[in-house]
Design a protein around this motif. Structure first.
Motif, PDB file in Angstrom:
ATOM      1  N   CYS A 149      -5.066  -2.542  -7.140  1.00  0.00           N
ATOM      2  CA  CYS A 149      -3.748  -2.484  -6.503  1.00  0.00           C
ATOM      3  C   CYS A 149      -3.558  -1.150  -5.780  1.00  0.00           C
ATOM      4  O   CYS A 149      -3.640  -0.088  -6.394  1.00  0.00           O
ATOM      5  CB  CYS A 149      -2.643  -2.667  -7.543  1.00  0.00           C
ATOM      6  N   ASN A 150      -3.317  -1.215  -4.458  1.00  0.00           N
ATOM      7  CA  ASN A 150      -2.973   0.001  -3.730  1.00  0.00           C
ATOM      8  C   ASN A 150      -1.725  -0.192  -2.860  1.00  0.00           C
ATOM      9  O   ASN A 150      -1.385   0.676  -2.067  1.00  0.00           O
ATOM     10  CB  ASN A 150      -4.159   0.536  -2.915  1.00  0.00           C
ATOM     11  N   ILE A 151      -1.064  -1.341  -3.014  1.00  0.00           N
ATOM     12  CA  ILE A 151       0.212  -1.560  -2.341  1.00  0.00           C
ATOM     13  C   ILE A 151       1.072  -2.463  -3.225  1.00  0.00           C
ATOM     14  O   ILE A 151       0.573  -3.407  -3.845  1.00  0.00           O
ATOM     15  CB  ILE A 151       0.045  -2.167  -0.919  1.00  0.00           C
ATOM     16  N   GLN A 152       2.328  -2.098  -3.289  1.00  0.00           N
ATOM     17  CA  GLN A 152       3.309  -2.891  -4.031  1.00  0.00           C
ATOM     18  C   GLN A 152       4.454  -3.211  -3.077  1.00  0.00           C
ATOM     19  O   GLN A 152       4.810  -2.371  -2.237  1.00  0.00           O
ATOM     20  CB  GLN A 152       3.810  -2.102  -5.242  1.00  0.00           C
ATOM     21  N   MET A 153       4.991  -4.403  -3.206  1.00  0.00           N
ATOM     22  CA  MET A 153       6.019  -4.846  -2.268  1.00  0.00           C
ATOM     23  C   MET A 153       7.123  -5.587  -3.015  1.00  0.00           C
ATOM     24  O   MET A 153       6.900  -6.082  -4.122  1.00  0.00           O
ATOM     25  CB  MET A 153       5.383  -5.763  -1.203  1.00  0.00           C
ATOM     26  N   GLU A 154       8.300  -5.661  -2.389  1.00  0.00           N
ATOM     27  CA  GLU A 154       9.409  -6.396  -2.968  1.00  0.00           C
ATOM     28  C   GLU A 154      10.132  -7.172  -1.878  1.00  0.00           C
ATOM     29  O   GLU A 154      10.033  -6.863  -0.695  1.00  0.00           O
ATOM     30  CB  GLU A 154      10.378  -5.458  -3.690  1.00  0.00           C
TER      31      GLU A 154
END
Length: 157
Positions: A149-154
């Motif tokens: 994981c190198n990006i998290q989004m909402e």
């Protein structure tokens, strides 16, 4: 491709192998399988469904070619994690991922969700572009169980 060729249906145990195979295929192509993957893919009923989550399957001409899960989160901000989204390479580029993403967001709305969360990796450019197209925005600072994981989004829905 016409929409009559595509069906988006709720997961049943008959789709267990397809759910796992579709995900193992993309994860193994770009990354290595991690414990959190095995938890969800080896026991989707126990890890996802029994905890209030959902799994949708995409059928194209009756064959399972895509899937996505909503994993119920025990989090004050996020209701569900959009996870384990996969579309078979044989049908990629046909808009199936977008249709699946819209269906999963609609399912979350039906469940009363206000905010969705997801984790990914920027090497998966088509997936990241899809998430932005669906309305997700980048967030930071949340601990992930995934090395990749190198990006998290909402998404506020």
């Amino acid at each position: 491709m016409t929409d009559s060729n595509i069906q988006i249906v709720e997961y049943t145990p008959a789709y267990r192998d397809a759910f796992k195979d579709l995900n193992v295929q993309w994860i193994s192509r770009y990354f290595k399988m991690e414990q959190a993957d095995y938890n969800a893919l080896d026991d989707p009923e126990g890890y996802i469904l029994s905890k209030g989550g959902h799994i949708l399957m995409v059928l194209y001409n009756g064959e399972a070619v895509g899937t996505c899960a909503l994993i119920k989160m025990n989090d004050p901000k996020y209701d569900f994690e959009l996870a384990k989204m996969a579309v078979s390479p044989t049908v990629q580029g046909k808009g199936i991922g977008y249709l699946l993403g819209r269906a999963v967001i609609e399912k979350a709305k039906q469940e009363g969700a206000k905010t969705l969360y997801l984790e990914s990796n920027t090497i998966l450019e088509p997936a990241i572009n899809l998430y932005y197209k669906l309305g997700f925005i980048k967030v930071e600072g949340i601990e992930s169980p995934y090395e990749r994981c190198n990006i998290q989004m909402e998404l506020d829905i």
